[in-house]
Write a protein that holds these residues in place. Sequence first.
Motif, PDB file in Angstrom:
ATOM      1  N   SER A   1       1.766 115.514 -52.089  1.00 28.87           N
ATOM      2  CA  SER A   1       3.182 115.259 -51.872  1.00 28.87           C
ATOM      3  C   SER A   1       4.051 116.187 -52.718  1.00 28.87           C
ATOM      4  O   SER A   1       5.121 116.626 -52.280  1.00 28.87           O
ATOM      5  CB  SER A   1       3.501 113.797 -52.205  1.00 28.87           C
ATOM      6  N   ALA A   2       3.582 116.518 -53.923  1.00 29.66           N
ATOM      7  CA  ALA A   2       4.378 117.362 -54.817  1.00 29.66           C
ATOM      8  C   ALA A   2       4.221 118.846 -54.517  1.00 29.66           C
ATOM      9  O   ALA A   2       5.194 119.609 -54.603  1.00 29.66           O
ATOM     10  CB  ALA A   2       3.986 117.076 -56.266  1.00 29.66           C
ATOM     11  N   PHE A   3       3.009 119.268 -54.150  1.00 27.34           N
ATOM     12  CA  PHE A   3       2.729 120.703 -54.032  1.00 27.34           C
ATOM     13  C   PHE A   3       2.265 121.145 -52.650  1.00 27.34           C
ATOM     14  O   PHE A   3       2.098 122.338 -52.419  1.00 27.34           O
ATOM     15  CB  PHE A   3       1.651 121.107 -55.049  1.00 27.34           C
ATOM     16  N   GLY A   4       2.008 120.199 -51.730  1.00 26.34           N
ATOM     17  CA  GLY A   4       1.521 120.563 -50.410  1.00 26.34           C
ATOM     18  C   GLY A   4       0.062 120.193 -50.208  1.00 26.34           C
ATOM     19  O   GLY A   4      -0.643 119.824 -51.143  1.00 26.34           O
TER      20      GLY A   4
ATOM     21  N   TRP B   1       3.180 106.048 -62.226  1.00 27.83           N
ATOM     22  CA  TRP B   1       4.617 106.285 -62.056  1.00 27.83           C
ATOM     23  C   TRP B   1       4.872 107.255 -60.902  1.00 27.83           C
ATOM     24  O   TRP B   1       5.800 107.070 -60.112  1.00 27.83           O
ATOM     25  CB  TRP B   1       5.191 106.838 -63.355  1.00 27.83           C
ATOM     26  N   LEU B   2       4.055 108.287 -60.795  1.00 29.41           N
ATOM     27  CA  LEU B   2       4.199 109.247 -59.703  1.00 29.41           C
ATOM     28  C   LEU B   2       3.927 108.592 -58.350  1.00 29.41           C
ATOM     29  O   LEU B   2       4.600 108.907 -57.356  1.00 29.41           O
ATOM     30  CB  LEU B   2       3.259 110.431 -59.921  1.00 29.41           C
ATOM     31  N   CYS B   3       2.958 107.674 -58.308  1.00 26.51           N
ATOM     32  CA  CYS B   3       2.709 106.934 -57.058  1.00 26.51           C
ATOM     33  C   CYS B   3       3.944 106.154 -56.641  1.00 26.51           C
ATOM     34  O   CYS B   3       4.316 106.130 -55.464  1.00 26.51           O
ATOM     35  CB  CYS B   3       1.525 105.974 -57.247  1.00 26.51           C
ATOM     36  N   SER B   4       4.586 105.525 -57.628  1.00 28.59           N
ATOM     37  CA  SER B   4       5.798 104.757 -57.340  1.00 28.59           C
ATOM     38  C   SER B   4       6.934 105.673 -56.906  1.00 28.59           C
ATOM     39  O   SER B   4       7.652 105.388 -55.942  1.00 28.59           O
ATOM     40  CB  SER B   4       6.200 103.961 -58.575  1.00 28.59           C
ATOM     41  N   ARG B   5       7.077 106.788 -57.578  1.00 33.26           N
ATOM     42  CA  ARG B   5       8.175 107.715 -57.292  1.00 33.26           C
ATOM     43  C   ARG B   5       8.004 108.383 -55.924  1.00 33.26           C
ATOM     44  O   ARG B   5       8.978 108.557 -55.174  1.00 33.26           O
ATOM     45  CB  ARG B   5       8.213 108.781 -58.394  1.00 33.26           C
TER      46      ARG B   5
ATOM     47  N   THR C   1       2.368 117.878 -61.984  1.00 30.96           N
ATOM     48  CA  THR C   1       3.021 117.095 -60.926  1.00 30.96           C
ATOM     49  C   THR C   1       4.293 116.440 -61.443  1.00 30.96           C
ATOM     50  O   THR C   1       5.330 116.424 -60.762  1.00 30.96           O
ATOM     51  CB  THR C   1       2.060 116.032 -60.378  1.00 30.96           C
ATOM     52  N   TYR C   2       4.231 115.906 -62.662  1.00 34.26           N
ATOM     53  CA  TYR C   2       5.419 115.290 -63.258  1.00 34.26           C
ATOM     54  C   TYR C   2       6.545 116.318 -63.402  1.00 34.26           C
ATOM     55  O   TYR C   2       7.712 116.037 -63.071  1.00 34.26           O
ATOM     56  CB  TYR C   2       5.064 114.693 -64.617  1.00 34.26           C
ATOM     57  N   LEU C   3       6.204 117.504 -63.907  1.00 36.13           N
ATOM     58  CA  LEU C   3       7.231 118.545 -64.059  1.00 36.13           C
ATOM     59  C   LEU C   3       7.822 118.950 -62.725  1.00 36.13           C
ATOM     60  O   LEU C   3       9.025 119.196 -62.617  1.00 36.13           O
ATOM     61  CB  LEU C   3       6.615 119.751 -64.788  1.00 36.13           C
ATOM     62  N   ARG C   4       6.971 118.996 -61.697  1.00 35.28           N
ATOM     63  CA  ARG C   4       7.466 119.378 -60.369  1.00 35.28           C
ATOM     64  C   ARG C   4       8.401 118.305 -59.810  1.00 35.28           C
ATOM     65  O   ARG C   4       9.467 118.614 -59.251  1.00 35.28           O
ATOM     66  CB  ARG C   4       6.272 119.582 -59.421  1.00 35.28           C
ATOM     67  N   VAL C   5       8.036 117.054 -59.970  1.00 38.74           N
ATOM     68  CA  VAL C   5       8.809 115.967 -59.379  1.00 38.74           C
ATOM     69  C   VAL C   5      10.128 115.773 -60.103  1.00 38.74           C
ATOM     70  O   VAL C   5      11.159 115.445 -59.483  1.00 38.74           O
ATOM     71  CB  VAL C   5       7.975 114.658 -59.423  1.00 38.74           C
ATOM     72  N   THR C   6      10.133 115.976 -61.432  1.00 41.27           N
ATOM     73  CA  THR C   6      11.359 115.723 -62.211  1.00 41.27           C
ATOM     74  C   THR C   6      12.220 116.955 -62.413  1.00 41.27           C
ATOM     75  O   THR C   6      13.261 116.889 -63.058  1.00 41.27           O
ATOM     76  CB  THR C   6      10.980 115.155 -63.599  1.00 41.27           C
ATOM     77  N   ALA C   7      11.781 118.106 -61.869  1.00 37.17           N
ATOM     78  CA  ALA C   7      12.568 119.327 -62.015  1.00 37.17           C
ATOM     79  C   ALA C   7      13.910 119.171 -61.302  1.00 37.17           C
ATOM     80  O   ALA C   7      13.971 118.617 -60.192  1.00 37.17           O
ATOM     81  CB  ALA C   7      11.803 120.515 -61.443  1.00 37.17           C
ATOM     82  N   PRO C   8      14.975 119.642 -61.902  1.00 36.24           N
ATOM     83  CA  PRO C   8      16.297 119.529 -61.229  1.00 36.24           C
ATOM     84  C   PRO C   8      16.335 120.369 -59.977  1.00 36.24           C
ATOM     85  O   PRO C   8      15.744 121.447 -59.908  1.00 36.24           O
ATOM     86  CB  PRO C   8      17.273 120.061 -62.289  1.00 36.24           C
TER      87      PRO C   8
END
Length: 370
Positions: free
Chosen positions: A76-79, A60-64, A358-365
Amino acid sequence: EQAQRASSIGAASINLTKNLIGAGIFTLPTALLRGSLLPGLSIMLFACVVQGSSFVMIAWLCSRLGCSSYRDVCASAFGKRAGNVVDMCIVTNSFFACVSYNILVADFLQKSLEGLFGLEAFPRYVLIWANTLAITMPLSHARNLSPLRYTSMMGLAIIAFVICYVVGDFLFSFPAATANLREHALRVDMGLFTTLALCTGAFQAHYNSPKFFKELGCNLQAHVTTVVNSFGAAFLIYASFAVAGLGLFGNDLLGNVLKNYPAEGNLPVLMAWLTMSFAIVFTYPLVFTTGRDSLMGLVPALQRSARQAPTRTHVLVTSVPVGMIATVACLVDDVSTITGLLGATIGACLCWIFPACTYLRVTAPAPAGA
């Protein structure tokens, strides 16, 4: 828009199951011995469900994020540095996986040489270094490893034979085996953490999740179905084998369950030991190459050296790690020590911590006003 599928769900399920089930299965009866039968099976199921979910989460993260590798997802999420951490984990995982292969080869050769040729108590360090210098070192230097896929299939066939043999032996010895299972039916102590570590390693194939996702045409539903099929099949096989091993040997169970069988008068087990050792030897370069490639991508100095002196660099980054792997393998007798260590550290990072963070980072508001 979804890409065209390069693999069907059925083919991907078989391939992922093959990725999951390997020589590490021989340590799973020890997982139940350390944690007892019912809590151990519960932890094994828990690890299967959670790690199957994180396998899907990576897709899912690859798709997002529009990424095609586990490293790229974290970067991509953290550098960029986060991508380097993933590479370090893959290097470490490959290193200690190869250490465990060397330990298993020494186990199998020691027992088979004793049973087939009467060579008792052959020194482990001699077997490890002879195998390293004669086989694994030259194979690890090879640049084209595609012919080894046939030996990988042979290894899977041997593992399937061993699973059937141990489970069949359990059913044949059912009254005595059930007595061992009752003795270890329920116990709650610190051994459960060892069980969790061993089970974490058993369900680890997460850096391959982006590859399966891409082969399935970036179809998340197909990916979910593949994961359910493969992780479910792996759990059933693992649980059956682990219960059988615990029932057969009880308190006498060793880290590698096949070492519990006597060398004399058991030709099927003798041949399984001998053929398994060769199958593992030829699987070793495939795992080692993954770690070496990640090491090359991690160290810019090695990349510059590879451009200036490719042959010398290739020999250096192959020979030194292979020698270090053999040295560490000479110092450890119990393969479950290595697989447990990997599960508790690298496995926990790759399968539990990194996907969740990574999920928490990507979906954080997004912050207000951003």
